[in-house]
Design a protein around this motif. Sequence first.
Motif, PDB file in Angstrom:
ATOM      1  N   ILE A  90      16.642   0.514   7.890  1.00 35.75           N
ATOM      2  CA  ILE A  90      16.516   0.063   6.502  1.00 35.75           C
ATOM      3  C   ILE A  90      16.750   1.243   5.555  1.00 35.75           C
ATOM      4  O   ILE A  90      16.177   2.315   5.725  1.00 35.75           O
ATOM      5  N   THR A  91      17.614   1.027   4.582  1.00 33.87           N
ATOM      6  CA  THR A  91      17.924   2.016   3.551  1.00 33.87           C
ATOM      7  C   THR A  91      17.873   1.323   2.192  1.00 33.87           C
ATOM      8  O   THR A  91      17.906   0.084   2.120  1.00 33.87           O
ATOM      9  N   PRO A  92      17.825   2.088   1.108  1.00 35.96           N
ATOM     10  CA  PRO A  92      17.884   1.460  -0.216  1.00 35.96           C
ATOM     11  C   PRO A  92      19.129   0.588  -0.385  1.00 35.96           C
ATOM     12  O   PRO A  92      19.055  -0.473  -1.002  1.00 35.96           O
ATOM     13  N   VAL A 148      12.098   8.426  -1.568  1.00 41.27           N
ATOM     14  CA  VAL A 148      12.221   6.989  -1.300  1.00 41.27           C
ATOM     15  C   VAL A 148      12.632   6.760   0.151  1.00 41.27           C
ATOM     16  O   VAL A 148      12.065   5.906   0.858  1.00 41.27           O
ATOM     17  N   ASN A 149      13.620   7.523   0.602  1.00 44.57           N
ATOM     18  CA  ASN A 149      14.092   7.370   1.982  1.00 44.57           C
ATOM     19  C   ASN A 149      12.996   7.690   2.989  1.00 44.57           C
ATOM     20  O   ASN A 149      12.849   7.007   4.011  1.00 44.57           O
ATOM     21  N   ILE A 150      12.215   8.727   2.707  1.00 46.11           N
ATOM     22  CA  ILE A 150      11.116   9.107   3.604  1.00 46.11           C
ATOM     23  C   ILE A 150      10.085   7.987   3.708  1.00 46.11           C
ATOM     24  O   ILE A 150       9.610   7.651   4.804  1.00 46.11           O
ATOM     25  N   GLU A 151       9.737   7.394   2.569  1.00 45.03           N
ATOM     26  CA  GLU A 151       8.730   6.328   2.568  1.00 45.03           C
ATOM     27  C   GLU A 151       9.226   5.079   3.285  1.00 45.03           C
ATOM     28  O   GLU A 151       8.468   4.400   3.979  1.00 45.03           O
ATOM     29  N   ILE A 152      10.511   4.774   3.115  1.00 43.93           N
ATOM     30  CA  ILE A 152      11.082   3.611   3.815  1.00 43.93           C
ATOM     31  C   ILE A 152      11.060   3.844   5.321  1.00 43.93           C
ATOM     32  O   ILE A 152      10.764   2.930   6.110  1.00 43.93           O
ATOM     33  N   LEU A 166      11.555  10.783  -9.669  1.00 45.36           N
ATOM     34  CA  LEU A 166      11.363  10.553  -8.244  1.00 45.36           C
ATOM     35  C   LEU A 166      12.666  10.854  -7.508  1.00 45.36           C
ATOM     36  O   LEU A 166      13.712  10.288  -7.831  1.00 45.36           O
ATOM     37  N   HIS A 167      12.622  11.755  -6.527  1.00 49.69           N
ATOM     38  CA  HIS A 167      13.824  12.126  -5.786  1.00 49.69           C
ATOM     39  C   HIS A 167      14.179  11.039  -4.775  1.00 49.69           C
ATOM     40  O   HIS A 167      13.294  10.414  -4.189  1.00 49.69           O
ATOM     41  N   VAL A 168      15.477  10.850  -4.558  1.00 51.61           N
ATOM     42  CA  VAL A 168      15.922   9.816  -3.625  1.00 51.61           C
ATOM     43  C   VAL A 168      15.415  10.097  -2.217  1.00 51.61           C
ATOM     44  O   VAL A 168      15.153   9.162  -1.445  1.00 51.61           O
ATOM     45  N   GLY A 215       0.785  -1.223   0.000  1.00 54.49           N
ATOM     46  CA  GLY A 215       0.000   0.000   0.000  1.00 54.49           C
ATOM     47  C   GLY A 215       0.815   1.270   0.000  1.00 54.49           C
ATOM     48  O   GLY A 215       0.269   2.359  -0.236  1.00 54.49           O
ATOM     49  N   ASN A 216       2.109   1.160   0.259  1.00 54.60           N
ATOM     50  CA  ASN A 216       2.963   2.346   0.236  1.00 54.60           C
ATOM     51  C   ASN A 216       3.197   2.796  -1.206  1.00 54.60           C
ATOM     52  O   ASN A 216       3.268   1.963  -2.109  1.00 54.60           O
ATOM     53  N   VAL A 217       3.343   4.098  -1.432  1.00 54.37           N
ATOM     54  CA  VAL A 217       3.519   4.604  -2.795  1.00 54.37           C
ATOM     55  C   VAL A 217       4.802   4.078  -3.442  1.00 54.37           C
ATOM     56  O   VAL A 217       4.905   4.013  -4.674  1.00 54.37           O
TER      57      VAL A 217
END
Length: 268
Positions: free
Chosen positions: A210-212, A189-193, A184-186, A89-91
């Motif tokens: 957890i990081t990319p 991605v970090n915020i969503e994780i 999409l800015h990195v 469900g996360n973007v």
Amino acid sequence: QPLGQKKLKKITSDHIQDIYYDLAAECYSKSTLKSVRAVLNGMFTYALRKKVILINPLDGTYLPKIKKPKKKQVLSLEQQKIFLAYTKGNVCEPLIKLAAGTGMRIGEIRGLQWKNVDFKNHYRLDTPKSESSERSIYMLPDIAELLSNERTLQSRRKIMAGDYWKPCEGLEDLVFTTSNGRPLHVSKVNIEIKKIQQAMIDDGINMPPITPHLIRHMFATRCLEKGIPPKVVQDILGHSTIEMTLDTYSHVLPDFNEKEMMKLQDVI
């Protein structure tokens, strides 16, 4: 996004700063970032001298602080299953699952275009040009289905956005974009994780930050645990040398080597 697809006069300091952030997020060393800056500065200084550009886009940019490398952590298989379940469900769910299923760098995924996705010929992904050159990665059926669904959803988003869908010039074919078609800015991605991890913490589930990049390590660790030869893992990850792969994943290899040595039990 790749600078190679932009005209010199359209490259801004924000583009350069994003590159620095991406490299720092991928845990590249300070010396690597300095080398990148030196190459870019030489190029833009020459363009400035030839009056191709009016200002050097490196002006006003800075190199992010590089955190001192710590002992590498990786999620166990059970932790991985829990983490991926919480992405639902996360973007950024499709992006995260693509990273977990291919080991691609976050920069490669953000720059991935639909022309790089081959659904017909053995389900292959051609990664964007990088420091390790272009390479092809086999798509597992689940990954192929994920990307097929994402293409359908993106088509719907384009229709809904209408005139607000305004991709960057030369990047109209990106797989993962913002709601208006921009790269999409990195940081997004970090915020969503972090949101996903916070949800796990709220439920009493603790695991390493957890990081990319950790997701990439997670993929490689699973490969080695399943007995995939390090040379094959090197090719999938795009490491320049086998030594880099062996050094990075030495935490897996002792158990791997023990299992391999047991095959000699009936021989010696």
